[in-house]
Design an enzyme around this catalytic site. Structure first.
Site, PDB file in Angstrom:
ATOM      1  N   CYS A 239       0.796  -1.070  -0.156  1.00 34.56           N
ATOM      2  CA  CYS A 239       0.001   0.103  -0.123  1.00 34.56           C
ATOM      3  C   CYS A 239       0.873   1.189  -0.015  1.00 34.56           C
ATOM      4  O   CYS A 239       2.091   1.050   0.694  1.00 34.56           O
ATOM      5  CB  CYS A 239      -0.897  -0.061   1.237  1.00 34.56           C
ATOM      6  SG  CYS A 239      -2.127   1.454   1.223  1.00 34.56           S
TER       7      CYS A 239
ATOM      8  N   HIS B  79      -8.056   3.984   0.792  1.00 33.96           N
ATOM      9  CA  HIS B  79      -7.665   4.301  -0.536  1.00 33.96           C
ATOM     10  C   HIS B  79      -8.012   5.710  -0.956  1.00 33.96           C
ATOM     11  O   HIS B  79      -9.405   5.962  -1.046  1.00 33.96           O
ATOM     12  CB  HIS B  79      -7.909   3.183  -1.459  1.00 33.96           C
ATOM     13  CG  HIS B  79      -7.001   2.127  -0.925  1.00 33.96           C
ATOM     14  ND1 HIS B  79      -7.203   0.830  -1.216  1.00 33.96           N
ATOM     15  CD2 HIS B  79      -5.892   2.119  -0.038  1.00 33.96           C
ATOM     16  CE1 HIS B  79      -6.054  -0.132  -0.678  1.00 33.96           C
ATOM     17  NE2 HIS B  79      -5.466   0.563   0.121  1.00 33.96           N
TER      18      HIS B  79
ATOM     19  N   HIS C  19       4.126   1.957   2.076  1.00 35.27           N
ATOM     20  CA  HIS C  19       3.950   2.214   3.253  1.00 35.27           C
ATOM     21  C   HIS C  19       3.975   0.839   3.985  1.00 35.27           C
ATOM     22  O   HIS C  19       3.857   0.678   5.359  1.00 35.27           O
ATOM     23  CB  HIS C  19       2.338   2.595   3.393  1.00 35.27           C
ATOM     24  CG  HIS C  19       2.390   4.244   3.266  1.00 35.27           C
ATOM     25  ND1 HIS C  19       1.164   4.831   2.939  1.00 35.27           N
ATOM     26  CD2 HIS C  19       3.223   5.248   3.085  1.00 35.27           C
ATOM     27  CE1 HIS C  19       1.486   6.071   2.742  1.00 35.27           C
ATOM     28  NE2 HIS C  19       2.559   6.315   2.946  1.00 35.27           N
TER      29      HIS C  19
ATOM     30  N   PRO D 275      -0.273  11.410   3.378  1.00 32.81           N
ATOM     31  CA  PRO D 275      -1.654  11.824   3.207  1.00 32.81           C
ATOM     32  C   PRO D 275      -2.322  12.003   4.728  1.00 32.81           C
ATOM     33  O   PRO D 275      -2.167  11.308   5.643  1.00 32.81           O
ATOM     34  CB  PRO D 275      -2.180  10.445   2.719  1.00 32.81           C
ATOM     35  CG  PRO D 275      -1.408   9.520   2.739  1.00 32.81           C
ATOM     36  CD  PRO D 275      -0.005   9.986   3.168  1.00 32.81           C
TER      37      PRO D 275
ATOM     38  N   SER E 275      -2.557  17.277   3.600  1.00 38.50           N
ATOM     39  CA  SER E 275      -1.591  16.176   3.349  1.00 38.50           C
ATOM     40  C   SER E 275      -0.195  17.099   3.291  1.00 38.50           C
ATOM     41  O   SER E 275      -0.097  18.119   3.239  1.00 38.50           O
ATOM     42  CB  SER E 275      -1.782  15.481   2.321  1.00 38.50           C
ATOM     43  OG  SER E 275      -2.827  14.602   1.997  1.00 38.50           O
TER      44      SER E 275
ATOM     45  N   HIS F 168       3.390   7.686   8.081  1.00 43.18           N
ATOM     46  CA  HIS F 168       3.042   7.357   6.840  1.00 43.18           C
ATOM     47  C   HIS F 168       1.611   8.187   6.478  1.00 43.18           C
ATOM     48  O   HIS F 168       0.984   8.007   5.544  1.00 43.18           O
ATOM     49  CB  HIS F 168       2.917   6.119   6.763  1.00 43.18           C
ATOM     50  CG  HIS F 168       1.363   5.284   7.160  1.00 43.18           C
ATOM     51  ND1 HIS F 168       0.996   5.418   8.504  1.00 43.18           N
ATOM     52  CD2 HIS F 168       0.280   4.613   6.545  1.00 43.18           C
ATOM     53  CE1 HIS F 168       0.016   4.677   8.557  1.00 43.18           C
ATOM     54  NE2 HIS F 168      -0.310   4.169   7.165  1.00 43.18           N
TER      55      HIS F 168
ATOM     56  N   ALA G  29      -2.268  10.101   8.974  1.00 41.08           N
ATOM     57  CA  ALA G  29      -2.719  10.755  10.322  1.00 41.08           C
ATOM     58  C   ALA G  29      -2.704   9.511  11.204  1.00 41.08           C
ATOM     59  O   ALA G  29      -2.671   9.833  12.491  1.00 41.08           O
ATOM     60  CB  ALA G  29      -3.857  11.249   9.760  1.00 41.08           C
TER      61      ALA G  29
ATOM     62  N   LYS H 237     -12.895   8.332  -3.732  1.00 43.58           N
ATOM     63  CA  LYS H 237     -13.105   7.040  -2.751  1.00 43.58           C
ATOM     64  C   LYS H 237     -13.570   6.036  -3.315  1.00 43.58           C
ATOM     65  O   LYS H 237     -14.697   5.992  -3.913  1.00 43.58           O
ATOM     66  CB  LYS H 237     -13.677   7.449  -1.455  1.00 43.58           C
ATOM     67  CG  LYS H 237     -12.882   8.579  -0.585  1.00 43.58           C
ATOM     68  CD  LYS H 237     -11.944   7.941   0.230  1.00 43.58           C
ATOM     69  CE  LYS H 237     -11.867   8.647   1.527  1.00 43.58           C
ATOM     70  NZ  LYS H 237     -10.452   7.637   2.104  1.00 43.58           N
TER      71      LYS H 237
END
Lengths: 137, 481
Positions: free
Chosen positions: B98, B204, B329, B378, B385, B404, B406, B480
């Site tokens: 990811c 994502h 990530h 992000p 971001s 990576h 929040a 999204k």
């Protein structure tokens, strides 16, 4: 009757499930999984899928069972509604009735990445079965 | 057992060695974050990771740490094969590789604002996101899927998706060596086949952004970033293929852990020695899934460029949408680090953590050699971001890693409850943000309040010296799954 509920996890979702028997527990688990994906949209028992999974204990078997149902949803577009289950030594055979996923009738809630082994639990006490499993969102 | 915590400085906390811990734990967080963390099991997970064989240095947690499966999300751990070090699929996670990539453009925000609605609709249409949706013009024969696993982003470029220059700006140049499609199960290949070039759901996203503030002009210049510039972020991974590779190998590793006598405080930490057949097999399958993810982001990039050209009725030379960088990530990688005064080849697990190599490192792309490797952080869909670059301190203290994202603070259930009486698209629109989402629950579960404020996370990173902040980006349009 619904004998399952979603439980809190910071990143993902947990499922807690009850049953009067191991068969009912696993059948309820299938419903709980379906509800994560398409909430309470009705699913008709129009087609049958045969499933066989194995696991070294009931907890592993539960993870394998739900993983198989997730695979059937993702790759064959199959949503379960009723399950007939038979347990063998470290294995489970099931006839699962359900129907093809139709985005019009089954509005998608969210996608599940995987059924995890994290703190997975299946226990029986005085004939009452209880399970907990976390799914990765 | 309660977790012992010793504060080292305002941003560092030590979990001292006790019990079966082989090394101590190190958590980057401010006091307020630690108070929240103590309510869940993430710190216990940092401690559990510290018990695994062959771990070197410390079991590290970044300020975006939260409760994961086995390993915490926001965790970094390095293992030495010469010390019996292990590899653990749980230390990488289900979504192998990811990651995030950031595209720059020559556009300013005001130029696209009149077209934003059209752009959001077209991106939502052209980049498949919901379950079962995929581009009809992309169909992969089984032998072709195997090539994707071996070649990663290079496969995509070879097939006309993007340019060779893109590859220079991807971690590992978009291809992790040693991938072996033969150890990837048929089931994983089947789950992946129709999901190449899809965004997926959950956290994502695809975001059109504006550079809200340049915080370090020297580094921003080097990265080609300027005030009010339009950028695009793509956050996705290896989709069903990666989830299945993880699943398959967790089963194998549960048996392997028993075979090699590895004591597991949590089943999800199951692992095998790096030098064992099981360890090597997982790494070869993981590399394949990671390459699939690089190819996935590369395909989406191509469709983003096409969409911008169509909507704005312009050509690639005017838009100049080049790739700034693409970072993983969730990954385990072979890297050389100095530990106790000597260079050691280690397998570094980053689960919800980003590689952040310093200026001058040979693996930092030529263009960024003087400022350091770009790091893309992000935030949530309603706030912002960040772009950072790696530092020497990060290299020495955290195996060249930083945060990576929040990090979630609310469960999905709590987020839905909070969102129940709100009109989320309208709330976002009031901030100038358009949203398009495929899943009904996704939007509610991804509200800003579900996450830590990413600004606080990167502030801890900056104060601790494990990253240098370059610019802040704010969303204009969010897609999204």
């Amino acid at each position: 009757m619904n004998r399952h509920r979603q439980i809190e996890h910071t990143a993902d979702l947990g499922l807690e499930i009850w049953g009067d028997s191991r068969s009912e527990l696993f059948a309820q688990a299938a419903c709980a999984l379906r509800e994560v994906i398409v909430a309470e949209a009705p699913v008709n028992p129009r087609e049958t899928q045969e499933i066989e999974v194995s696991g070294s204990d009931d907890a592993e078997l539960l993870v394998a069972w739900l993983s198989e149902l997730l695979f059937l949803f993702e790759c064959r577009g199959f949503l379960p509604s009723e399950c007939k289950l038979e347990f063998g030594e470290n294995c489970l055979r099931a006839q699962v009735k359900g129907e093809p996923f139709d985005p019009q009738r089954h509005p998608l809630e969210r996608e599940i990445k995987a059924i995890t082994h994290h703190q997975v639990l299946v226990e029986e006490k005085d004939g009452q079965w209880h399970a907990r499993v976390y799914v990765d969102i | 057992m309660p977790i012992k915590l010793q504060q080292i400085d305002p941003c560092r906390w030590r979990i001292p060695r006790e019990g079966k811990m082989r090394v101590e734990g190190l958590v980057f967080a401010d006091r307020a974050m630690i108070e929240v963390l103590q309510k869940e099991q993430a710190l216990e997970q940092v401690r559990n990771v510290a018990t695994l064989p062959g771990i070197v240095g410390r079991s590290i947690a970044m300020p975006d740490i939260h409760w994961g499966y086995g390993f915490p999300i926001g965790g970094v751990a390095a293992f030495d094969p010469e010390d019996g070090g292990v590899v653990s699929p749980g230390g990488v996670g289900y979504d192998i590789n990811c990651g995030v990539r950031l595209l720059r453009s020559e556009l300013e925000a005001e130029e696209i604002r009149p077209h934003l609605k059209e752009l959001a609709d077209a991106l939502f249409r052209n980049v498949p996101s919901g379950v079962g949706s995929h581009r009809r013009d992309l169909s992969l024969a089984p032998h072709e899927t195997r090539k994707v696993l071996e070649q990663g982003a290079a496969w995509a470029v070879k097939n006309g998706f993007g340019s060779a220059q893109d590859l220079d700006h991807i971690e590992e140049r978009g291809t992790i060596a040693g991938a072996d499609p033969e150890v990837v199960s048929e089931r994983a290949l089947e789950r992946g086949r129709n999901q190449l070039g899809t965004l997926g759901s959950g956290n994502h996203f695809l975001e059109v952004q504006r550079v809200d503030e340049v915080l370090d002009s020297e580094a921003a210049n080097a990265l080609g970033l300027f005030q009010d510039q339009v950028t695009v972020s793509i956050h996705t991974g290896s989709r069903g293929l990666g989830y299945q590779v993880c699943d398959d190998h967790l089963k194998m590793m549960l048996r392997a852990a028993a075979k090699y006598g590895i004591e597991l405080p949590d089943r999800q930490l199951c692992c095998a020695p790096l030098e064992s057949p099981e360890g090597r097999q997982y790494l070869a399958a993981m590399a394949g899934a990671a390459n699939f993810a690089f190819a996935n982001r590369q395909l989406i990039t191509h469709w983003v460029r096409e969409t911008f050209e169509q909507v704005l009725r312009t050509g690639p030379s005017q838009l100049r949408m080049s790739l700034i960088y693409d970072v993983c990530h969730n990954i385990a990688k072979w890297e050389t680090h100095q530990v106790e005064g000597r260079a050691r080849r280690l397998c570094v697990h980053r689960k919800g953590a980003t590689r952040a190599f310093p200026p001058g490192h040979p693996e930092t792309p030529e263009l960024y050699r003087e400022v350091g490797q770009p790091v893309l952080i992000p935030g949530d869909m309603g706030r912002c971001s960040y772009v950072l670059v790696g530092t020497e301190d990060a290299f020495n203290e955290t195996f060249g890693s930083t945060c990576h994202g929040a990090g979630r603070v609310l469960s999905r259930h709590a987020a839905r409850k909070l969102a129940r009486r709100r009109d989320i698209p309208a709330d976002l629109a009031a901030k100038g943000i358009l949203i398009r989402a495929a899943g009904r629950a996704t939007m509610a579960e991804e509200i800003s309040e579900a996450y830590k404020d990413v600004s606080e996370v990167v502030e801890v990173v900056r104060r601790a010296g494990i990253g240098r902040i370059v610019a802040r980006l704010v969303p204009m349009a969010v897609v999204k799954g």
